[in-house]
Motif scaffolding. Structure first.
Motif, PDB file in Angstrom:
ATOM      1  N   ASN A   1      54.540  56.651  28.760  1.00  0.00           N
ATOM      2  CA  ASN A   1      55.904  56.996  28.379  1.00  0.00           C
ATOM      3  C   ASN A   1      56.290  58.273  29.135  1.00  0.00           C
ATOM      4  O   ASN A   1      56.088  59.394  28.659  1.00  0.00           O
ATOM      5  CB  ASN A   1      56.011  57.203  26.869  1.00  0.00           C
ATOM      6  N   ILE A   2      56.775  58.097  30.348  1.00  0.00           N
ATOM      7  CA  ILE A   2      57.050  59.237  31.215  1.00  0.00           C
ATOM      8  C   ILE A   2      58.093  60.155  30.607  1.00  0.00           C
ATOM      9  O   ILE A   2      57.984  61.381  30.694  1.00  0.00           O
ATOM     10  CB  ILE A   2      57.519  58.746  32.607  1.00  0.00           C
ATOM     11  N   MET A   3      59.089  59.588  29.953  1.00  0.00           N
ATOM     12  CA  MET A   3      60.131  60.425  29.349  1.00  0.00           C
ATOM     13  C   MET A   3      59.549  61.295  28.243  1.00  0.00           C
ATOM     14  O   MET A   3      59.875  62.489  28.116  1.00  0.00           O
ATOM     15  CB  MET A   3      61.259  59.539  28.806  1.00  0.00           C
ATOM     16  N   ALA A   4      58.658  60.736  27.453  1.00  0.00           N
ATOM     17  CA  ALA A   4      58.025  61.519  26.387  1.00  0.00           C
ATOM     18  C   ALA A   4      57.131  62.601  26.973  1.00  0.00           C
ATOM     19  O   ALA A   4      57.080  63.735  26.467  1.00  0.00           O
ATOM     20  CB  ALA A   4      57.216  60.599  25.482  1.00  0.00           C
ATOM     21  N   MET A   5      56.408  62.242  28.038  1.00  0.00           N
ATOM     22  CA  MET A   5      55.541  63.232  28.676  1.00  0.00           C
ATOM     23  C   MET A   5      56.367  64.401  29.221  1.00  0.00           C
ATOM     24  O   MET A   5      55.971  65.571  29.114  1.00  0.00           O
ATOM     25  CB  MET A   5      54.740  62.575  29.803  1.00  0.00           C
ATOM     26  N   ASN A   6      57.502  64.059  29.815  1.00  0.00           N
ATOM     27  CA  ASN A   6      58.377  65.103  30.348  1.00  0.00           C
ATOM     28  C   ASN A   6      58.903  65.997  29.233  1.00  0.00           C
ATOM     29  O   ASN A   6      58.906  67.222  29.337  1.00  0.00           O
ATOM     30  CB  ASN A   6      59.532  64.453  31.117  1.00  0.00           C
ATOM     31  N   ALA A   7      59.355  65.335  28.143  1.00  0.00           N
ATOM     32  CA  ALA A   7      59.870  66.105  27.007  1.00  0.00           C
ATOM     33  C   ALA A   7      58.768  66.963  26.390  1.00  0.00           C
ATOM     34  O   ALA A   7      58.990  68.116  25.993  1.00  0.00           O
ATOM     35  CB  ALA A   7      60.456  65.158  25.963  1.00  0.00           C
ATOM     36  N   TYR A   8      57.522  66.443  26.348  1.00  0.00           N
ATOM     37  CA  TYR A   8      56.400  67.172  25.768  1.00  0.00           C
ATOM     38  C   TYR A   8      56.032  68.393  26.628  1.00  0.00           C
ATOM     39  O   TYR A   8      55.728  69.475  26.118  1.00  0.00           O
ATOM     40  CB  TYR A   8      55.205  66.242  25.628  1.00  0.00           C
ATOM     41  N   ARG A   9      56.083  68.185  27.955  1.00  0.00           N
ATOM     42  CA  ARG A   9      55.790  69.299  28.856  1.00  0.00           C
ATOM     43  C   ARG A   9      56.808  70.428  28.672  1.00  0.00           C
ATOM     44  O   ARG A   9      56.450  71.606  28.558  1.00  0.00           O
ATOM     45  CB  ARG A   9      55.803  68.815  30.304  1.00  0.00           C
ATOM     46  N   ASN A  10      58.074  70.068  28.621  1.00  0.00           N
ATOM     47  CA  ASN A  10      59.105  71.081  28.404  1.00  0.00           C
ATOM     48  C   ASN A  10      58.961  71.748  27.035  1.00  0.00           C
ATOM     49  O   ASN A  10      59.203  72.950  26.886  1.00  0.00           O
ATOM     50  CB  ASN A  10      60.499  70.469  28.538  1.00  0.00           C
ATOM     51  N   TYR A  11      58.552  70.925  26.051  1.00  0.00           N
ATOM     52  CA  TYR A  11      58.343  71.471  24.709  1.00  0.00           C
ATOM     53  C   TYR A  11      57.240  72.541  24.750  1.00  0.00           C
ATOM     54  O   TYR A  11      57.375  73.628  24.166  1.00  0.00           O
ATOM     55  CB  TYR A  11      57.974  70.345  23.747  1.00  0.00           C
ATOM     56  N   ASN A  12      56.119  72.244  25.431  1.00  0.00           N
ATOM     57  CA  ASN A  12      55.015  73.214  25.539  1.00  0.00           C
ATOM     58  C   ASN A  12      55.453  74.487  26.263  1.00  0.00           C
ATOM     59  O   ASN A  12      55.096  75.606  25.865  1.00  0.00           O
ATOM     60  CB  ASN A  12      53.826  72.589  26.279  1.00  0.00           C
ATOM     61  N   ASN A  13      56.212  74.303  27.358  1.00  0.00           N
ATOM     62  CA  ASN A  13      56.690  75.474  28.096  1.00  0.00           C
ATOM     63  C   ASN A  13      57.589  76.350  27.228  1.00  0.00           C
ATOM     64  O   ASN A  13      57.474  77.582  27.228  1.00  0.00           O
ATOM     65  CB  ASN A  13      57.440  75.039  29.352  1.00  0.00           C
ATOM     66  N   ASN A  14      58.478  75.703  26.511  1.00  0.00           N
ATOM     67  CA  ASN A  14      59.398  76.447  25.656  1.00  0.00           C
ATOM     68  C   ASN A  14      58.662  77.130  24.503  1.00  0.00           C
ATOM     69  O   ASN A  14      58.982  78.254  24.110  1.00  0.00           O
ATOM     70  CB  ASN A  14      60.486  75.525  25.109  1.00  0.00           C
ATOM     71  N   THR A  15      57.668  76.434  23.974  1.00  0.00           N
ATOM     72  CA  THR A  15      56.877  77.017  22.879  1.00  0.00           C
ATOM     73  C   THR A  15      56.108  78.242  23.362  1.00  0.00           C
ATOM     74  O   THR A  15      56.022  79.263  22.675  1.00  0.00           O
ATOM     75  CB  THR A  15      55.891  75.978  22.315  1.00  0.00           C
ATOM     76  N   SER A  16      55.535  78.127  24.581  1.00  0.00           N
ATOM     77  CA  SER A  16      54.813  79.270  25.155  1.00  0.00           C
ATOM     78  C   SER A  16      55.747  80.449  25.386  1.00  0.00           C
ATOM     79  O   SER A  16      55.403  81.600  25.084  1.00  0.00           O
ATOM     80  CB  SER A  16      54.160  78.849  26.473  1.00  0.00           C
ATOM     81  N   ALA A  17      56.939  80.190  25.931  1.00  0.00           N
ATOM     82  CA  ALA A  17      57.916  81.260  26.164  1.00  0.00           C
ATOM     83  C   ALA A  17      58.353  81.883  24.851  1.00  0.00           C
ATOM     84  O   ALA A  17      58.494  83.111  24.740  1.00  0.00           O
ATOM     85  CB  ALA A  17      59.127  80.709  26.918  1.00  0.00           C
ATOM     86  N   LEU A  18      58.537  81.023  23.820  1.00  0.00           N
ATOM     87  CA  LEU A  18      58.933  81.528  22.504  1.00  0.00           C
ATOM     88  C   LEU A  18      57.833  82.407  21.906  1.00  0.00           C
ATOM     89  O   LEU A  18      58.101  83.441  21.285  1.00  0.00           O
ATOM     90  CB  LEU A  18      59.252  80.355  21.574  1.00  0.00           C
ATOM     91  N   SER A  19      56.595  81.964  22.118  1.00  0.00           N
ATOM     92  CA  SER A  19      55.460  82.751  21.620  1.00  0.00           C
ATOM     93  C   SER A  19      55.431  84.134  22.255  1.00  0.00           C
ATOM     94  O   SER A  19      55.168  85.138  21.589  1.00  0.00           O
ATOM     95  CB  SER A  19      54.153  82.008  21.906  1.00  0.00           C
ATOM     96  N   LYS A  20      55.693  84.208  23.557  1.00  0.00           N
ATOM     97  CA  LYS A  20      55.714  85.503  24.235  1.00  0.00           C
ATOM     98  C   LYS A  20      56.873  86.354  23.751  1.00  0.00           C
ATOM     99  O   LYS A  20      56.739  87.579  23.607  1.00  0.00           O
ATOM    100  CB  LYS A  20      55.812  85.300  25.740  1.00  0.00           C
TER     101      LYS A  20
END
Length: 491
Positions: free
Chosen positions: A6-25
């Motif tokens: 599910n490439i769309m889900a993988m893309n959304a998940y990757r962006n989710y992780n990036n955003n979560t990491s930025a939010l954590s910082k």
């Protein structure tokens, strides 16, 4: 349509992780107050910030040192206020005794008793005044000097010779070989404290390759180098380069080696060092010293006696027992001079007096580095009665009282001079403290700009990343619904 990936889900998940990491910082920076919490946040900024923090800590500690120095100066100066009050009272008593209306055996005897008590109290204050156990007025912080005003040897005036201090001089001969253009010169030298340092600089030879031109170019380059020119006086003529230590005495700086990348211009065998000498004062004929001979050094009188316990003929003089030979006599005199910063040697049958070149006084660390300009030496003169020239002062007769007036006024001037020096030192330290405070404030501001979180800016980033996290969550849910469309195809 694919269900294995599910490439769309993988893309959304990757962006989710990036955003979560930025939010954590964002949360980390907002909660800690620092925008640099680890080297990965800003490696260069962290290095600069840590260097600034070390400087700030040093400046803050230097401020404490300066405050302690001001307290020490105030303590010493306050003690001398009472000494000066007693000296003023002694002037009053001496002037009173100098009047012809008093009787020696009754009136002047009572005046002398008070003078003696005042002299004893001055000595007590000189011995007892201290700051954190450091004696202030006993002469231990006085400048080491040799002031030999008189000497009686063999019952006659001794010959006093003063020899000025010289600095260590390094002579380097420059060869005629060499080329024009820029060349690298390396100078290694030993400082006054014995540590080795190396300086590299560039010198330029123009027009010709003669030895004189080589030497001139080297002298000019050394003169323009801030480090070397601060330590050495640069001289020499023709093909000679002379570097003379500005720190005089035997411990002055010395050139260990000098070399050039222009082969053959300077070799290891053509340099010579003439050792510096300390300032010294000599008195002839140690062997001729006999009982009741004396020397007056830095205002104090030392009288030679035959054996321990013998009284001196000079009132207030320090007794020095004659030895069985000149070396033993010198050893006895050294024992008497212990703590004065002066030492004496047998120099070919002469007394040779030298001052301690380590320097008396108290060194204050008034900056954040070990450089000389961040250190300050506080020196306080000796206020003992003998050092003030009052050990023989008497008001027991009219003539003695008249002579005492001048001696006491001279002592008042001496104490006033010491107090004036301390007052100037205190004023300097107060300016130093203000400067350190301003420097600390400005560097702290610069360090804060690098290290501290800009809360307003970080809150904007936090709000953005928080929305992006929620958006990514929603899109991930939508992306996970897309593959279910495959079921419609399978029906």
């Amino acid at each position: 349509m694919r269900i294995q990936h599910n490439i769309m889900a993988m893309n959304a998940y990757r962006n989710y992780n990036n955003n979560t990491s930025a939010l954590s910082k964002n949360l980390e920076k907002l909660s800690s107050g620092y925008k640099i919490n680890r080297a990965g946040d800003d490696a260069a900024g962290l290095a600069i910030s840590e260097k600034m923090r070390a400087q700030i800590t040093g400046l803050q500690t230097a401020q404490k040192n300066v405050k302690d120095g001001i307290s020490l100066v105030k303590t010493g100066e306050g003690a001398m206020q009472e000494v000066q009050d007693m000296l003023n009272r002694m002037v009053e008593l001496a002037t009173q005794s100098a009047n012809g209306t008093y009787d020696n055996e009754v009136d002047r005897d009572n005046l002398q008793k008070e003078v003696d008590q005042l002299k004893t109290e001055i000595d007590r204050i000189a011995d007892s005044a201290n700051f954190n156990g450091i004696k202030l007025l006993d002469g231990s912080l006085a400048e080491s000097k040799v002031d030999l005003t008189s000497a009686t040897i063999g019952g006659a005036d001794g010959t006093i010779t003063n020899v000025a201090a010289t600095g260590a001089k390094s002579d380097i001969t420059v060869a005629a070989a060499g080329t024009t253009g820029d060349h690298k010169l390396t100078v290694e030298y030993a400082t006054a404290d014995g540590s080795l340092k190396k300086v590299e600089l560039t010198y330029n030879v123009k027009n010709t390759t003669g030895a004189n031109n080589q030497a001139t170019a080297i002298r000019d380059a050394i003169s323009k180098n801030a480090e070397l020119s601060a330590i050495f006086d640069v001289g020499g003529t023709a093909a000679k380069v002379e570097l003379t230590s500005k720190v005089t005495g035997e411990k002055g700086a010395k050139v260990v080696s000098m070399s050039s990348d222009d082969t053959g211009v300077i070799t290891a065998t053509n340099a010579a060092v003439t050792a510096g000498t300390n300032a010294k004062t000599t008195v002839d004929n140690i062997a001729g010293v006999r009982a009741n001979d004396s020397i007056t050094l830095n205002g104090k009188t030392y009288e030679f006696v035959n054996k321990a316990g013998d009284k001196t003929s000079i009132d207030g003089a320090t007794a020095v027992v004659l030895g069985k030979d000149p070396d033993a006599t010198v050893a006895a005199l050294n024992a008497a001079l212990d703590g004065t910063g002066i030492s004496v040697k047998n120099d070919g049958g002469k007394f040779m007096f030298t001052a301690d070149q380590n320097g008396a006084g108290l060194t204050l660390q008034i900056g954040d580095t070990s450089d000389d300009y961040n250190q300050m030496t506080v020196k306080i003169g000796d206020v003992h009665v003998q050092a003030l020239g009052l050990n023989g002062v008497s008001v027991a007769s009219q003539d003695a009282a008249q002579a005492a007036v001048k001696s006491i006024k001279d002592a008042i001037n001496t104490v006033s001079s010491i107090r004036g020096t301390l007052g100037a030192t205190q004023n300097r330290l107060e300016h130093t403290q203000n400067n350190l405070s301003v420097m600390t404030e400005n560097i702290q501001d610069a360090e804060s700009t690098i290290r501290d979180t800009d809360v307003a800016d970080e809150m904007m980033a936090y709000t953005k990343n928080n929305i992006l996290v929620q958006s990514a969550q929603a899109m991930l849910a939508q992306a996970n619904q897309v593959p279910q469309g495959v079921l419609q195809l399978l029906q």
